[in-house]
Design a protein around this motif. Structure first.
Motif, PDB file in Angstrom:
ATOM      1  N   THR A 163       0.827  -1.209   0.000  1.00  0.00           N
ATOM      2  CA  THR A 163       0.000   0.000   0.000  1.00  0.00           C
ATOM      3  C   THR A 163       0.859   1.255   0.000  1.00  0.00           C
ATOM      4  OG1 THR A 163      -1.849  -1.103   1.095  1.00  0.00           O
ATOM      5  CG2 THR A 163      -1.750   1.289   1.316  1.00  0.00           C
ATOM      6  N   THR A 164       2.024   1.200   0.619  1.00  0.00           N
ATOM      7  CA  THR A 164       2.914   2.358   0.632  1.00  0.00           C
ATOM      8  C   THR A 164       3.946   2.308  -0.499  1.00  0.00           C
ATOM      9  OG1 THR A 164       4.231   1.233   2.343  1.00  0.00           O
ATOM     10  CG2 THR A 164       2.617   2.846   3.077  1.00  0.00           C
ATOM     11  N   TYR A 165       4.431   1.126  -0.831  1.00  0.00           N
ATOM     12  CA  TYR A 165       5.429   0.991  -1.899  1.00  0.00           C
ATOM     13  C   TYR A 165       4.867   1.464  -3.240  1.00  0.00           C
ATOM     14  CZ  TYR A 165       8.805  -1.369  -5.017  1.00  0.00           C
ATOM     15  OH  TYR A 165       9.742  -1.663  -5.988  1.00  0.00           O
ATOM     16  N   SER A 166       3.636   1.064  -3.561  1.00  0.00           N
ATOM     17  CA  SER A 166       3.076   1.366  -4.874  1.00  0.00           C
ATOM     18  C   SER A 166       3.024   2.867  -5.181  1.00  0.00           C
ATOM     19  CB  SER A 166       1.687   0.734  -4.994  1.00  0.00           C
ATOM     20  OG  SER A 166       1.167   0.927  -6.295  1.00  0.00           O
ATOM     21  N   PRO A 167       2.467   3.711  -4.302  1.00  0.00           N
ATOM     22  CA  PRO A 167       2.461   5.146  -4.630  1.00  0.00           C
ATOM     23  C   PRO A 167       3.853   5.778  -4.583  1.00  0.00           C
ATOM     24  CG  PRO A 167       1.547   4.774  -2.445  1.00  0.00           C
ATOM     25  CD  PRO A 167       1.690   3.427  -3.090  1.00  0.00           C
ATOM     26  N   LEU A 168       4.729   5.269  -3.721  1.00  0.00           N
ATOM     27  CA  LEU A 168       6.088   5.817  -3.684  1.00  0.00           C
ATOM     28  C   LEU A 168       6.797   5.585  -5.016  1.00  0.00           C
ATOM     29  CD1 LEU A 168       7.217   4.793  -0.070  1.00  0.00           C
ATOM     30  CD2 LEU A 168       6.499   7.050  -0.872  1.00  0.00           C
ATOM     31  N   LYS A 169       6.599   4.420  -5.589  1.00  0.00           N
ATOM     32  CA  LYS A 169       7.189   4.137  -6.905  1.00  0.00           C
ATOM     33  C   LYS A 169       6.484   4.934  -8.004  1.00  0.00           C
ATOM     34  CE  LYS A 169       9.755   1.250  -7.988  1.00  0.00           C
ATOM     35  NZ  LYS A 169      11.224   1.210  -8.272  1.00  0.00           N
ATOM     36  N   ARG A 170       5.171   5.004  -7.934  1.00  0.00           N
ATOM     37  CA  ARG A 170       4.400   5.686  -8.984  1.00  0.00           C
ATOM     38  C   ARG A 170       4.756   7.154  -9.060  1.00  0.00           C
ATOM     39  NH1 ARG A 170      -2.205   6.152  -8.829  1.00  0.00           N
ATOM     40  NH2 ARG A 170      -2.462   7.596 -10.572  1.00  0.00           N
ATOM     41  N   ASN A 172       7.608   8.405  -8.246  1.00  0.00           N
ATOM     42  CA  ASN A 172       9.067   8.514  -8.451  1.00  0.00           C
ATOM     43  C   ASN A 172       9.807   9.074  -7.242  1.00  0.00           C
ATOM     44  OD1 ASN A 172       8.991   7.599 -11.236  1.00  0.00           O
ATOM     45  ND2 ASN A 172       8.081   9.582 -11.725  1.00  0.00           N
ATOM     46  N   VAL A 173       9.434   8.603  -6.069  1.00  0.00           N
ATOM     47  CA  VAL A 173      10.140   9.017  -4.854  1.00  0.00           C
ATOM     48  C   VAL A 173      11.549   8.432  -4.875  1.00  0.00           C
ATOM     49  CG1 VAL A 173      10.186   8.728  -2.342  1.00  0.00           C
ATOM     50  CG2 VAL A 173       8.043   9.287  -3.510  1.00  0.00           C
ATOM     51  N   GLY A 174      12.525   9.307  -4.649  1.00  0.00           N
ATOM     52  CA  GLY A 174      13.922   8.874  -4.682  1.00  0.00           C
ATOM     53  C   GLY A 174      14.846  10.027  -4.388  1.00  0.00           C
ATOM     54  N   GLY A 199      15.896   6.489  -1.188  1.00  0.00           N
ATOM     55  CA  GLY A 199      16.846   7.591  -1.267  1.00  0.00           C
ATOM     56  C   GLY A 199      16.271   8.979  -1.121  1.00  0.00           C
ATOM     57  N   ALA A 200      15.003   9.092  -0.721  1.00  0.00           N
ATOM     58  CA  ALA A 200      14.383  10.412  -0.576  1.00  0.00           C
ATOM     59  C   ALA A 200      14.740  11.053   0.758  1.00  0.00           C
ATOM     60  CB  ALA A 200      12.872  10.278  -0.692  1.00  0.00           C
ATOM     61  N   GLU A 201      14.509  12.359   0.865  1.00  0.00           N
ATOM     62  CA  GLU A 201      14.594  13.063   2.141  1.00  0.00           C
ATOM     63  C   GLU A 201      13.218  12.954   2.793  1.00  0.00           C
ATOM     64  OE1 GLU A 201      15.252  17.585   3.906  1.00  0.00           O
ATOM     65  OE2 GLU A 201      16.128  17.053   1.948  1.00  0.00           O
ATOM     66  N   VAL A 202      13.168  12.307   3.949  1.00  0.00           N
ATOM     67  CA  VAL A 202      11.894  11.896   4.539  1.00  0.00           C
ATOM     68  C   VAL A 202      11.571  12.711   5.781  1.00  0.00           C
ATOM     69  CG1 VAL A 202      10.564   9.962   5.471  1.00  0.00           C
ATOM     70  CG2 VAL A 202      12.312   9.545   3.706  1.00  0.00           C
ATOM     71  N   THR A 203      10.369  13.261   5.811  1.00  0.00           N
ATOM     72  CA  THR A 203       9.846  13.969   6.979  1.00  0.00           C
ATOM     73  C   THR A 203       8.592  13.261   7.468  1.00  0.00           C
ATOM     74  OG1 THR A 203      10.684  16.114   6.234  1.00  0.00           O
ATOM     75  CG2 THR A 203       8.881  16.144   7.831  1.00  0.00           C
ATOM     76  N   VAL A 204       8.481  13.055   8.767  1.00  0.00           N
ATOM     77  CA  VAL A 204       7.253  12.519   9.342  1.00  0.00           C
ATOM     78  C   VAL A 204       6.429  13.670   9.894  1.00  0.00           C
ATOM     79  CG1 VAL A 204       6.246  11.095  11.174  1.00  0.00           C
ATOM     80  CG2 VAL A 204       8.237  10.270   9.905  1.00  0.00           C
ATOM     81  N   LEU A 205       5.143  13.665   9.577  1.00  0.00           N
ATOM     82  CA  LEU A 205       4.182  14.596  10.154  1.00  0.00           C
ATOM     83  C   LEU A 205       3.228  13.776  11.013  1.00  0.00           C
ATOM     84  CD1 LEU A 205       3.346  16.713   6.965  1.00  0.00           C
ATOM     85  CD2 LEU A 205       4.976  17.268   8.782  1.00  0.00           C
ATOM     86  N   ILE A 241       5.988  15.518  -2.449  1.00  0.00           N
ATOM     87  CA  ILE A 241       4.898  14.569  -2.238  1.00  0.00           C
ATOM     88  C   ILE A 241       4.593  14.484  -0.751  1.00  0.00           C
ATOM     89  CG2 ILE A 241       4.125  12.153  -2.482  1.00  0.00           C
ATOM     90  CD1 ILE A 241       7.108  12.923  -4.438  1.00  0.00           C
ATOM     91  N   ILE A 242       3.314  14.408  -0.420  1.00  0.00           N
ATOM     92  CA  ILE A 242       2.881  14.032   0.922  1.00  0.00           C
ATOM     93  C   ILE A 242       2.084  12.740   0.780  1.00  0.00           C
ATOM     94  CG2 ILE A 242       1.503  14.635   2.945  1.00  0.00           C
ATOM     95  CD1 ILE A 242       1.915  17.588   2.229  1.00  0.00           C
ATOM     96  N   LEU A 243       2.459  11.727   1.521  1.00  0.00           N
ATOM     97  CA  LEU A 243       1.722  10.467   1.533  1.00  0.00           C
ATOM     98  C   LEU A 243       0.949  10.391   2.839  1.00  0.00           C
ATOM     99  CD1 LEU A 243       1.179   7.753   0.068  1.00  0.00           C
ATOM    100  CD2 LEU A 243       3.056   6.780   1.415  1.00  0.00           C
ATOM    101  N   SER A 244      -0.387  10.475   2.734  1.00  0.00           N
ATOM    102  CA  SER A 244      -1.220  10.431   3.926  1.00  0.00           C
ATOM    103  C   SER A 244      -1.642   9.001   4.211  1.00  0.00           C
ATOM    104  CB  SER A 244      -2.461  11.305   3.756  1.00  0.00           C
ATOM    105  OG  SER A 244      -3.336  11.120   4.858  1.00  0.00           O
TER     106      SER A 244
END
Length: 347
Positions: A163-170, A172-174, A199-205, A241-244
């Motif tokens: 559920t999280t991998y699919s949108p991250l790939k779609r 182009n998170v990197g 390889g992305a810069e990741v922030t948690v909200l 990108i924000i992934l909710s």
């Protein structure tokens, strides 16, 4: 010949789960009989059992994060053999003929994919999920769990992982991308791990800083509390990108303001309530509000292989089958780090 197996089922809407028995179909020519070792508890199991997303089918045996070992195969099976380590996710069939199925998007089957539970299979029989001793699944909807992943931590990947991998790939998170993960629960903690590995810069909200130490250990570069109004001032226009991952209604306008121009707010959490949105919050910056759900079979296998390569199992709390009802209450209260997994040896 059918097989009688022990299971935990919801007898009627909103009722507690009870131990019972169910019948599994005879192993057909292209079927795999799986001895279930572990199954994850997904928040969607609770939404379904308590009819938060609409009327359910009862009795209901939840569970679509299934990890186990092949016990038997049909005569026509070529992909698996007895003893193989395998998994089953959120669907167990589709029409296999429509343009979406042919494109590897079985989850978007135009005739409707067949859910692992609370659905009807091609023979018109109800499907029952993984809170049970065994399951029979067509080989085309069975996944191979790589040796690099323990079965208990692999189980939640069959939903939370894909559920999280699919949108991250779609999207182009990197490297070079700034992504925010909204929510640090069962989905969110896997999103952090996968986005970091990409390889992305990741922030948690997150609502508070209560899980900040965990988030940084799992791969986040930054961690902010959404309960602090300064967060929205400081981070305005920051993210690609924000992934909710949250299943509660949000002020989408506030979060869209955190995106760069042409950024995307992608939802994998599914609130039970409708949302309101002022479209100017999209139009002004050319922004996108999108949704995503699991992935196709090939992409799910790709995800499992990726997680094995990078050592990305889920963070779990192992429980006995008798503790399922208590676990449901704790999930609702956000009292789990970060996925309950049922040890099916205790059923």
């Amino acid at each position: 010949m059918t097989t009688t197996v022990a299971a935990y089922a919801v007898p009627s809407g909103k009722a507690p789960l009870e131990r019972t028995t169910i019948e599994r179909r005879e192993v057909g020519e292209f079927d795999v009989l799986i001895d279930i070792k572990f199954v994850g508890i997904c928040h969607s199991d609770i939404h379904m059992a308590r009819e938060g997303w609409g009327e359910g089918m009862f009795p209901m045996v939840p569970g679509h994060e299934i990890a186990g070992v092949v016990e038997a195969v049909g005569s026509g099976v070529t992909r698996f053999a007895v003893g193989d380590r395998v998994g089953v996710g959120c669907m167990v069939d589709s029409c296999r003929e429509c343009e979406n199925c042919e494109a590897g998007l079985e989850q978007c089957c135009l005739k409707g994919s067949v859910g692992t539970y609370s659905a009807f299979d091609k023979n018109g029989e109800p499907t029952y999920g993984g809170y049970s001793e065994k399951i029979v699944v067509d080989e085309n909807f069975t996944l191979r769990i790589p040796d690099g992943l323990a079965l208990d931590v692999a189980a939640p990947l069959l939903c939370a992982g894909i559920t999280t991998y699919s949108p991250l790939k779609r999207w182009n998170v990197g490297p070079g991308k700034k992504i925010a993960i909204l929510g640090m629960g069962g989905l969110g903690h896997m999103a952090v791990k996968i986005a970091h590995a990409l390889g992305a810069e990741v922030t948690v909200l997150s609502q508070s800083l209560r899980k900040q130490e965990d988030g940084l250990k799992l791969g986040a570069d930054h961690y902010y509390a959404t309960s602090d109004p300064k967060t929205f001032e400081e981070l305005a226009g920051t993210f690609d990108i924000i992934l909710s991952t949250v299943s509660a209604p949000l002020n989408f306008g506030a979060y869209l303001a955190l995106l760069k121009a042409n950024g995307a707010l992608v939802n994998v959490g599914a609130p039970e309530e409708p949302i309101a949105l002022n479209l100017f919050s999209l139009i002004g910056g050319g922004k996108t509000l999108a949704g995503s759900m699991i992935g196709g079979i090939a992409e799910t296998q790709e995800m499992l292989d990726f997680c094995s390569e990078h050592g990305l199992g889920s963070e779990i709390e192992l429980i006995s089958a008798s503790g399922i009802n208590e676990a449901y209450e704790r999930v609702v209260a956000s009292d789990v780090r970060y996925r309950f997994v049922i040890d099916m040896a205790t059923i």
